[in-house]
Design a protein around this motif. Structure first.
Motif, PDB file in Angstrom:
ATOM      1  N   ASN A 129     116.079 -67.869  14.446  1.00 59.48           N
ATOM      2  CA  ASN A 129     117.113 -66.885  14.773  1.00 59.48           C
ATOM      3  C   ASN A 129     118.465 -67.279  14.190  1.00 59.48           C
ATOM      4  OD1 ASN A 129     115.396 -65.213  16.222  1.00 59.48           O
ATOM      5  ND2 ASN A 129     115.795 -66.240  18.168  1.00 59.48           N
ATOM      6  N   ARG A 130     118.746 -68.565  14.215  1.00 58.83           N
ATOM      7  CA  ARG A 130     120.009 -69.046  13.646  1.00 58.83           C
ATOM      8  C   ARG A 130     120.037 -68.810  12.133  1.00 58.83           C
ATOM      9  NH1 ARG A 130     125.187 -70.419  15.307  1.00 58.83           N
ATOM     10  NH2 ARG A 130     126.024 -72.082  13.994  1.00 58.83           N
ATOM     11  N   ALA A 131     118.936 -69.104  11.458  1.00 62.69           N
ATOM     12  CA  ALA A 131     118.868 -68.873  10.017  1.00 62.69           C
ATOM     13  C   ALA A 131     118.992 -67.386   9.695  1.00 62.69           C
ATOM     14  CB  ALA A 131     117.554 -69.420   9.458  1.00 62.69           C
ATOM     15  N   ALA A 132     118.384 -66.535  10.512  1.00 56.20           N
ATOM     16  CA  ALA A 132     118.486 -65.095  10.293  1.00 56.20           C
ATOM     17  C   ALA A 132     119.924 -64.618  10.456  1.00 56.20           C
ATOM     18  CB  ALA A 132     117.560 -64.359  11.257  1.00 56.20           C
ATOM     19  N   ALA A 281     113.308 -65.074   7.942  1.00 58.10           N
ATOM     20  CA  ALA A 281     113.563 -65.844   9.162  1.00 58.10           C
ATOM     21  C   ALA A 281     113.147 -65.049  10.397  1.00 58.10           C
ATOM     22  CB  ALA A 281     115.043 -66.216   9.237  1.00 58.10           C
ATOM     23  N   ARG A 282     113.366 -63.749  10.371  1.00 59.90           N
ATOM     24  CA  ARG A 282     112.959 -62.932  11.515  1.00 59.90           C
ATOM     25  C   ARG A 282     111.441 -62.852  11.630  1.00 59.90           C
ATOM     26  NH1 ARG A 282     117.444 -57.988  11.136  1.00 59.90           N
ATOM     27  NH2 ARG A 282     119.102 -59.113  12.257  1.00 59.90           N
ATOM     28  N   LEU A 283     110.740 -62.924  10.527  1.00 62.48           N
ATOM     29  CA  LEU A 283     109.278 -62.961  10.582  1.00 62.48           C
ATOM     30  C   LEU A 283     108.807 -64.248  11.254  1.00 62.48           C
ATOM     31  CD1 LEU A 283     106.461 -61.967   9.913  1.00 62.48           C
ATOM     32  CD2 LEU A 283     106.740 -62.918   7.600  1.00 62.48           C
ATOM     33  N   ARG A 284     109.429 -65.376  10.898  1.00 60.91           N
ATOM     34  CA  ARG A 284     109.071 -66.635  11.559  1.00 60.91           C
ATOM     35  C   ARG A 284     109.347 -66.564  13.059  1.00 60.91           C
ATOM     36  NH1 ARG A 284     111.844 -68.825   7.110  1.00 60.91           N
ATOM     37  NH2 ARG A 284     113.534 -69.540   8.458  1.00 60.91           N
ATOM     38  N   ALA A 285     110.492 -65.946  13.412  1.00 61.03           N
ATOM     39  CA  ALA A 285     110.817 -65.813  14.832  1.00 61.03           C
ATOM     40  C   ALA A 285     109.812 -64.911  15.542  1.00 61.03           C
ATOM     41  CB  ALA A 285     112.230 -65.259  14.988  1.00 61.03           C
ATOM     42  N   ALA A 286     109.361 -63.851  14.869  1.00 59.21           N
ATOM     43  CA  ALA A 286     108.377 -62.949  15.483  1.00 59.21           C
ATOM     44  C   ALA A 286     107.050 -63.663  15.719  1.00 59.21           C
ATOM     45  CB  ALA A 286     108.178 -61.727  14.593  1.00 59.21           C
ATOM     46  N   ILE A 287     106.646 -64.518  14.785  1.00 58.22           N
ATOM     47  CA  ILE A 287     105.397 -65.273  14.953  1.00 58.22           C
ATOM     48  C   ILE A 287     105.514 -66.254  16.117  1.00 58.22           C
ATOM     49  CG2 ILE A 287     103.893 -66.967  13.859  1.00 58.22           C
ATOM     50  CD1 ILE A 287     104.491 -65.571  11.183  1.00 58.22           C
ATOM     51  N   LEU A 288     106.665 -66.926  16.209  1.00 55.05           N
ATOM     52  CA  LEU A 288     106.859 -67.868  17.312  1.00 55.05           C
ATOM     53  C   LEU A 288     106.938 -67.150  18.654  1.00 55.05           C
ATOM     54  CD1 LEU A 288     109.505 -70.219  15.650  1.00 55.05           C
ATOM     55  CD2 LEU A 288     107.101 -70.768  16.151  1.00 55.05           C
ATOM     56  N   SER A 289     107.342 -65.878  18.633  1.00 55.87           N
ATOM     57  CA  SER A 289     107.509 -65.136  19.888  1.00 55.87           C
ATOM     58  C   SER A 289     106.193 -64.729  20.527  1.00 55.87           C
ATOM     59  CB  SER A 289     108.355 -63.878  19.632  1.00 55.87           C
ATOM     60  OG  SER A 289     109.659 -64.227  19.203  1.00 55.87           O
ATOM     61  N   GLN A 290     105.055 -65.063  19.906  1.00 61.42           N
ATOM     62  CA  GLN A 290     103.757 -64.759  20.517  1.00 61.42           C
ATOM     63  C   GLN A 290     103.621 -65.412  21.897  1.00 61.42           C
ATOM     64  OE1 GLN A 290     100.285 -64.718  17.444  1.00 61.42           O
ATOM     65  NE2 GLN A 290     101.790 -66.176  16.652  1.00 61.42           N
TER      66      GLN A 290
END
Length: 446
Positions: A129-132, A281-290
């Motif tokens: 989220n910070r990177a995004a 970066a938001r894609l990585r955050a979405a994957i972690l949000s599982q």
């Protein structure tokens, strides 16, 4: 004592909360009446002099400093800065408390309960989220820089157009003056019965056409002046003295190196790269949000029989059914769309620059021919005026030659303006002269 301490802590935390302050809208448009009233102090400490005629670079700098739309666009930086601040802040903890009064039964006291929970999911997605947010802020800054360069280019082109308008208006004034003299002389000859009305038809028609063209040229000049005034934040109709340089064709050897480094220099392309970095970066955050939300905390309680209990608490979402598949698919699609958009923008930038350069070569050749023809026509018109004064040619011949000379002069003026405007556009498309950004997308770090 504990209750008083809790109240004190609560009050201290509330004093740090934000408060509302009204911010009324401006009551009048922020337009200036003179150049001297504009912002003219440059960020590097320099100052733009508005005492004399303005060079193109001065017009561009004043437009970047004073354009109302740019001033509004720069406010978007603060919005993105706030989003970056929000991405770096953890969520506030939650507390709960309960009390149940003893109304009857074998118990001996009322029960109490208390709990504390903290959402730690933000720690899992913090880096992404910070990177995004950092990429989003950089994208906004790059977009503002590109908008500034476009405003600078537009102001330079309007200055070139305005100078061409003034030259065309002066040319038409000269035509109207000459044709009016010819018409007056013809009318005098008609009164003296030396000429007929047929002889006056040509001079009258030529004068009418020139006067109509002059009226249109004056309207065009006023419209273009108003557009430049608007970019500079001036009242409509404000006169702007200009000192314009000659057209400078681009060096062919500079085209290929500029195209090769275009993605690293042109702010609109860099903004798209930051946008792609944000989507990634938001894609990585979405994957972690599982696995989110995840909360940890502690609880304390006393039942009605006086038994005390305390212990940790944790809640975790099991990724069995939803698994944030919708959010992940949307993030993947957004990243893919931005990748395609960047590829299209890069292709359009290179294709547009090459096409514009070819057009500049064509315009240069046409402008050279038009100027030569205009000079020849001007010499012939001067000779015709002399011959008419001596009675050697008719009014029709002079009117035709004068009109032709004026048309060729204005054609040359128009081609010169197109050439210089195209050169300004090419410099914009190639990103020549743009200030570098502080960081490239690959340099982003949480």
């Amino acid at each position: 004592m504990r209750f008083a301490l809790s109240i004190l802590v609560l009050c201290a935390s509330l004093t740090a909360c934000a408060t509302y302050r009204p911010s009324p809208l401006p009551a009048s448009p922020p337009l200036r009446e003179t150049l001297a009233q504009l912002r003219h102090n440059l960020p590097d400490g320099g100052e733009i002099s508005t005492a004399g005629p303005l060079a193109l670079r001065d017009v561009a700098a004043l437009a970047v400093l004073n354009d109302p739309d740019l001033i509004a666009a720069r406010a978007q930086h603060d919005v993105s800065s706030a989003e970056l601040l929000s991405a770096g802040l953890p969520p506030d903890p939650a507390i709960n408390a309960g009390f149940a009064a003893l109304l009857g039964g074998p118990a001996s006291m009322s029960s109490i309960s208390a709990g504390f929970m903290q959402d730690v999911g933000a720690l899992i997605t913090y880096r992404a989220n910070r990177a995004a947010a950092k990429a989003g802020l950089a994208q906004v800054d790059a977009g503002i820089l590109w908008q500034e360069w476009q405003v600078a280019s537009q102001s330079e082109q309007l200055a070139v157009t305005l100078a061409a308008d003034a030259a065309a208006t002066a040319s038409l004034h000269a035509d109207v003056t000459v044709l009016a003299d010819v018409n007056n002389a013809t009318q005098t000859q008609i009164v003296q019965h030396n000429l007929t009305l047929n002889d006056a038809a040509a001079s009258m028609a030529a004068l009418a056409v020139a006067q109509s063209a002059l009226n249109a040229a004056q309207q065009t000049e006023a419209h273009d002046r108003d557009q430049l005034d608007a970019l500079l934040g001036l009242e409509p109709g404000t006169e702007i003295p200009l000192a314009l340089p000659e057209a400078t064709p681009p060096v062919p050897d500079a085209i290929a190196p500029a195209l090769a480094t275009l993605p690293q220099r042109r702010p609109d392309l860099i903004a798209l790269r930051y946008g792609y970095a944000q989507a990634d970066a938001r894609l990585r955050a979405a994957i972690l949000s599982q696995f989110l939300p995840v909360s940890v905390g502690a609880s304390y309680g006393r039942d009605t029989s006086g038994v005390l209990s305390a212990g940790p608490q944790m809640s975790l979402t099991l990724p069995l059914f939803n698994r944030n598949r919708g959010g992940i698919a949307a993030a993947q699609a957004t990243r893919a769309a931005l990748s395609a958009q960047y590829a299209a923008a890069l292709a359009n930038a290179e294709g547009g620059a090459r096409a514009l350069y070819a057009n500049i070569l064509l315009l240069g050749s046409q402008a050279e021919i038009a100027r030569h023809q205009a000079d020849q026509a001007a010499v012939m018109a001067q000779s015709a005026r002399t011959a008419f004064a001596e009675g050697q040619i008719s009014a029709t011949a002079l009117a035709n030659l004068q009109s032709t000379a004026g048309e060729r002069e204005r054609a040359a003026i128009g081609l010169d303006a197109q050439l210089q405007s195209s050169e300004i556009s090419l410099a914009t498309l190639l990103g020549l002269g743009l200030p570098p950004l502080a960081a490239a997308p690959k340099d982003l770090s949480p």
